[in-house]
Design an enzyme around this catalytic site. Sequence first.
Site, short mmCIF file in Angstrom:
data_model
loop_
_atom_site.label_atom_id
_atom_site.label_comp_id
_atom_site.label_asym_id
_atom_site.label_seq_id
_atom_site.Cartn_x
_atom_site.Cartn_y
_atom_site.Cartn_z
CB SER A 131 -0.86 0.00 1.26
OG SER A 131 -1.54 1.23 1.40
CE1 TYR A 144 -3.94 -2.27 5.47
CE2 TYR A 144 -3.46 0.02 4.99
CZ TYR A 144 -3.75 -1.25 4.56
OH TYR A 144 -3.86 -1.51 3.21
N1 LIG Z 1 -8.82 -0.47 -0.84
C1 LIG Z 1 -7.74 0.27 -0.67
O1 LIG Z 1 -7.80 1.52 -0.62
C2 LIG Z 1 -6.38 -0.37 -0.55
C3 LIG Z 1 -5.26 0.45 -0.71
C4 LIG Z 1 -4.01 -0.12 -0.59
C5 LIG Z 1 -3.86 -1.47 -0.36
N2 LIG Z 1 -4.97 -2.25 -0.21
C6 LIG Z 1 -4.77 -3.68 0.05
O2 LIG Z 1 -5.42 -4.42 -0.95
C7 LIG Z 1 -5.73 -5.73 -0.45
C8 LIG Z 1 -7.17 -6.09 -0.82
O3 LIG Z 1 -8.07 -5.20 -0.19
P1 LIG Z 1 -9.39 -4.65 -0.89
O4 LIG Z 1 -9.26 -3.19 -0.99
O5 LIG Z 1 -9.71 -5.42 -2.10
O6 LIG Z 1 -10.45 -4.93 0.29
P2 LIG Z 1 -11.63 -6.03 0.41
O7 LIG Z 1 -12.60 -5.88 -0.72
O8 LIG Z 1 -12.12 -5.86 1.80
O9 LIG Z 1 -10.90 -7.42 0.23
C9 LIG Z 1 -10.12 -7.99 1.24
C10 LIG Z 1 -9.99 -9.46 0.96
O10 LIG Z 1 -9.10 -10.03 1.93
C11 LIG Z 1 -9.74 -11.22 2.40
N3 LIG Z 1 -9.26 -11.67 3.70
C12 LIG Z 1 -9.30 -11.06 4.90
N4 LIG Z 1 -8.78 -11.86 5.85
C13 LIG Z 1 -8.42 -13.01 5.23
C14 LIG Z 1 -7.83 -14.23 5.65
N5 LIG Z 1 -7.52 -14.48 6.94
N6 LIG Z 1 -7.57 -15.19 4.71
C15 LIG Z 1 -7.89 -14.99 3.42
N7 LIG Z 1 -8.48 -13.88 2.96
C16 LIG Z 1 -8.72 -12.91 3.86
C17 LIG Z 1 -11.22 -10.86 2.45
O11 LIG Z 1 -11.98 -12.07 2.56
P3 LIG Z 1 -13.42 -12.17 3.27
O12 LIG Z 1 -14.44 -11.82 2.23
O13 LIG Z 1 -13.50 -13.58 3.72
O14 LIG Z 1 -13.41 -11.18 4.41
C18 LIG Z 1 -11.34 -10.19 1.09
O15 LIG Z 1 -11.43 -11.14 0.06
C19 LIG Z 1 -5.45 -5.68 1.06
O16 LIG Z 1 -4.21 -6.28 1.32
C20 LIG Z 1 -5.37 -4.19 1.36
O17 LIG Z 1 -4.55 -3.91 2.45
C21 LIG Z 1 -6.24 -1.73 -0.31
#
Ligand SMILES: NC(=O)c1ccc[n+]([C@@H]2O[C@H](COP(=O)([O-])OP(=O)(O)OC[C@H]3O[C@@H](n4cnc5c(N)ncnc54)[C@H](OP(=O)(O)O)[C@@H]3O)[C@@H](O)[C@H]2O)c1
Length: 269
Positions: A131, A144
């Site tokens: 990130s 985080y």
């Molecule tokens: N959105 C942003 O602004 C942003 C910015 C920078 C980086 N990121 C990073 O991008 C990645 C994806 O996030 P996103 O934005 O797509 O959010 P999201 O839609 O909330 O997706 C998060 C995913 O992680 C899964 N997860 C959580 N705990 C888990 C575990 N113990 N084992 C396996 N899967 C697990 C969730 O599964 P469940 O459905 O089972 O909960 C979901 O599929 C993360 O690493 C986040 O830190 C996001």
Amino acid sequence: MKTVLITGCSSGIGKETAIYFAKNDWNVAASMRNVNFTEFGGFANIKKIVLDVSDYESITAAIDFAIKTFGAIDVIVNNAGYAAAGAFECASPEQIKKQFDVNVFGLMNVTRAILPYFRSKKHGAIINIASIAGHIAFPTFSLYNSTKFAVEGYSEALQYELNQFNVKVKIVEPGPIKTDFYGRSMDVLENSQIKDYDNFITPALQKINNSGNGGLLPISVAKVIFKAANSKCNKMHYPVGIQAKVLLLFKKAIPSCLFRWIIKTYMTT
Ligand SMILES: NC(=O)c1ccc[n+]([C@@H]2O[C@H](COP(=O)([O-])OP(=O)(O)OC[C@H]3O[C@@H](n4cnc5c(N)ncnc54)[C@H](OP(=O)(O)O)[C@@H]3O)[C@@H](O)[C@H]2O)c1
């Protein structure tokens, strides 16, 4: 046809990345904790697999299944993750541990499980979704931020070890992306006995949420992950979005105290 295994495909960046790779003729092992609620619109080259990054047995079973089903794994995308947000003092020991269990140890567990295979094949790529918060600290994000800073350091050190085996390590660094990250996935740190942080944390959490609502669509991250997966060069860092790139540039260009003042003023007023 190449194969990618992606963690956290139930929603957001993981789901969009699975679809993008499938549309571009990759086999996709789309892993997630619960496979019952996510559909991929009938792509024959996407297979859903159960994988919880905090359950090592589920990781090795998913890897075995993907190799048996598709014949190989070429790329792992460590995407699963979430944010615990709020004042650090309000976090319980369980919340602190879980944040690291998923974002850091989970990612390391998946990496540890695939390395014997990649090393024996002398081929592979590990793409870690870090990130902008792996370089820049924000109010409410002490937990985080520390996990994403950890992913940055881990990934950079790891690539030295793995270069000799033709295994690449890439780090994708998105700015705000409009996903469930800001909604159902967020663990808001609350303690009814501690009120002294409220005037600081409440506006900061609001700003974090606003940035998510105004963020890029997850397809923009999927495209960058795809580019990293196909890269033949040793580029490691892939920031996503103009906001991420500008902030990273600013952090390098201006004195640290001025940069922190700008972030604090913007986030908490
Ligand atoms: N959105 C942003 O602004 C942003 C910015 C920078 C980086 N990121 C990073 O991008 C990645 C994806 O996030 P996103 O934005 O797509 O959010 P999201 O839609 O909330 O997706 C998060 C995913 O992680 C899964 N997860 C959580 N705990 C888990 C575990 N113990 N084992 C396996 N899967 C697990 C969730 O599964 P469940 O459905 O089972 O909960 C979901 O599929 C993360 O690493 C986040 O830190 C996001």
